[in-house]
Design a protein around this motif. Structure first.
Motif, PDB file in Angstrom:
ATOM      1  N   CYS A  48      12.793 -12.854  19.337  1.00  0.00           N
ATOM      2  CA  CYS A  48      12.629 -11.404  19.375  1.00  0.00           C
ATOM      3  C   CYS A  48      11.898 -11.037  20.652  1.00  0.00           C
ATOM      4  N   THR A  84      18.048  -3.347  23.237  1.00  0.00           N
ATOM      5  CA  THR A  84      17.928  -1.918  22.949  1.00  0.00           C
ATOM      6  C   THR A  84      17.216  -1.154  24.061  1.00  0.00           C
ATOM      7  N   ARG A 101      12.752  -3.350  21.271  1.00  0.00           N
ATOM      8  CA  ARG A 101      12.824  -4.809  21.171  1.00  0.00           C
ATOM      9  C   ARG A 101      14.266  -5.319  21.173  1.00  0.00           C
ATOM     10  N   LEU A 143      16.916  -8.947  20.151  1.00  0.00           N
ATOM     11  CA  LEU A 143      17.071 -10.045  19.195  1.00  0.00           C
ATOM     12  C   LEU A 143      18.123 -10.999  19.726  1.00  0.00           C
ATOM     13  N   LEU A 176      14.229  -2.880  16.763  1.00  0.00           N
ATOM     14  CA  LEU A 176      14.414  -3.954  15.780  1.00  0.00           C
ATOM     15  C   LEU A 176      13.601  -3.616  14.536  1.00  0.00           C
ATOM     16  N   CYS A 210      19.232  -3.542  14.740  1.00  0.00           N
ATOM     17  CA  CYS A 210      18.757  -3.617  16.116  1.00  0.00           C
ATOM     18  C   CYS A 210      19.559  -2.617  16.937  1.00  0.00           C
ATOM     19  N   SER A 211      19.032  -1.404  17.067  1.00  0.00           N
ATOM     20  CA  SER A 211      19.756  -0.340  17.758  1.00  0.00           C
ATOM     21  C   SER A 211      18.782   0.711  18.261  1.00  0.00           C
ATOM     22  N   PHE A 254      24.017  -3.661  14.220  1.00  0.00           N
ATOM     23  CA  PHE A 254      23.731  -3.145  15.556  1.00  0.00           C
ATOM     24  C   PHE A 254      24.835  -2.177  15.957  1.00  0.00           C
TER      25      PHE A 254
END
Length: 229
Positions: A5, A112, A116, A118, A140, A152-153, A185
């Motif tokens: 991450c 993103t 954060r 991933l 995240l 995660c977006s 995502f």
């Protein structure tokens, strides 16, 4: 297994601002987006950028009206505030545009921009498909209605669902870690992104590896069972 991450969130403010200005400069110059040799980029967050532009445009109109009634002695401070806010909004757009998701060797890096990221091993992916959803928040984060899922977006909307063979530990900035088996995502062209990721998964698995189509059918069946269909 633990997922990596990373991302710009959590860095010192000076480093975060430097990244924003660097991406803004590259965006204004129309410089090529840096992609590792052999890597593939997947663009994302065009809808979020459109929303930010719309809000910024409205705000500029409002601030022009406000500026007309601000005392002359304070006008320079108001204009400075407006300028900083404008640079921040445009800079965030630049950060999302210049940090696409990356298929890099044997991993998928979901990024993103200002938040954060991933990194997931492609060898663990068993299913990827277009699935529009909504997970409130940004960056995240955990999925409130699925204990084995994270999103995660940049915005709350997601368009792609990726399923892993086994849960991976995802450490969040708030709350405890999540043992995630499903990752949601967004991609600007979700169908194309799903096909591209599936092709890379098949390449990594090699001959005699994972039967991706069968695994996808199995996962769809399990998903239907979870929904009670």
């Amino acid at each position: 297994m633990s997922a990596d991450c990373g991302g710009t969130a959590g860095r010192p403010a000076v480093m975060w601002a430097a990244t924003l200005l660097r991406d803004l400069a590259g965006w204004l110059r129309r410089a090529p987006v840096p992609v590792p040799e052999g890597g593939r980029a997947i663009s994302h967050s065009a809808d979020a950028r459109l929303a930010i532009w719309a809000v910024t445009g409205v705000d500029l109109v409002v601030e022009a009206v406000v500026d007309a009634v601000v005392p002359a002695a304070l006008r320079v401070f108001h204009l400075l505030w407006v300028g900083c806010a404008f640079v921040l909004c445009v800079g965030v757009c630049a950060m999302t545009a210049r940090t696409p998701h990356l298929l890099d060797g044997r991993v998928l890096r979901l990024r993103t921009g200002p938040f954060r990221a991933l990194t997931l091993p492609l060898a663990e992916v068993v299913s990827v498909r277009v699935e529009h959803g909504l997970t409130v928040g940004h960056g995240l984060r955990r999925s409130p209605d699925d204990v084995e899922a994270v999103a995660c977006s940049v915005s709350s909307a997601t368009t792609v669902l990726l399923v892993l063979a086994a849960p991976v530990e995802v450490r969040l900035r708030r709350g405890g870690p999540v043992m995630a088996r499903r990752v949601r995502f967004t991609a600007d062209r979700p169908a194309e992104a799903a096909r591209l990721i599936a092709a890379e998964v098949a390449r990594v698995a090699g001959p005699g590896g994972l039967d991706f189509r069968r695994a996808a059918r199995d996962e769809r069946g399990r998903s239907a069972e979870r929904r009670g269909v």
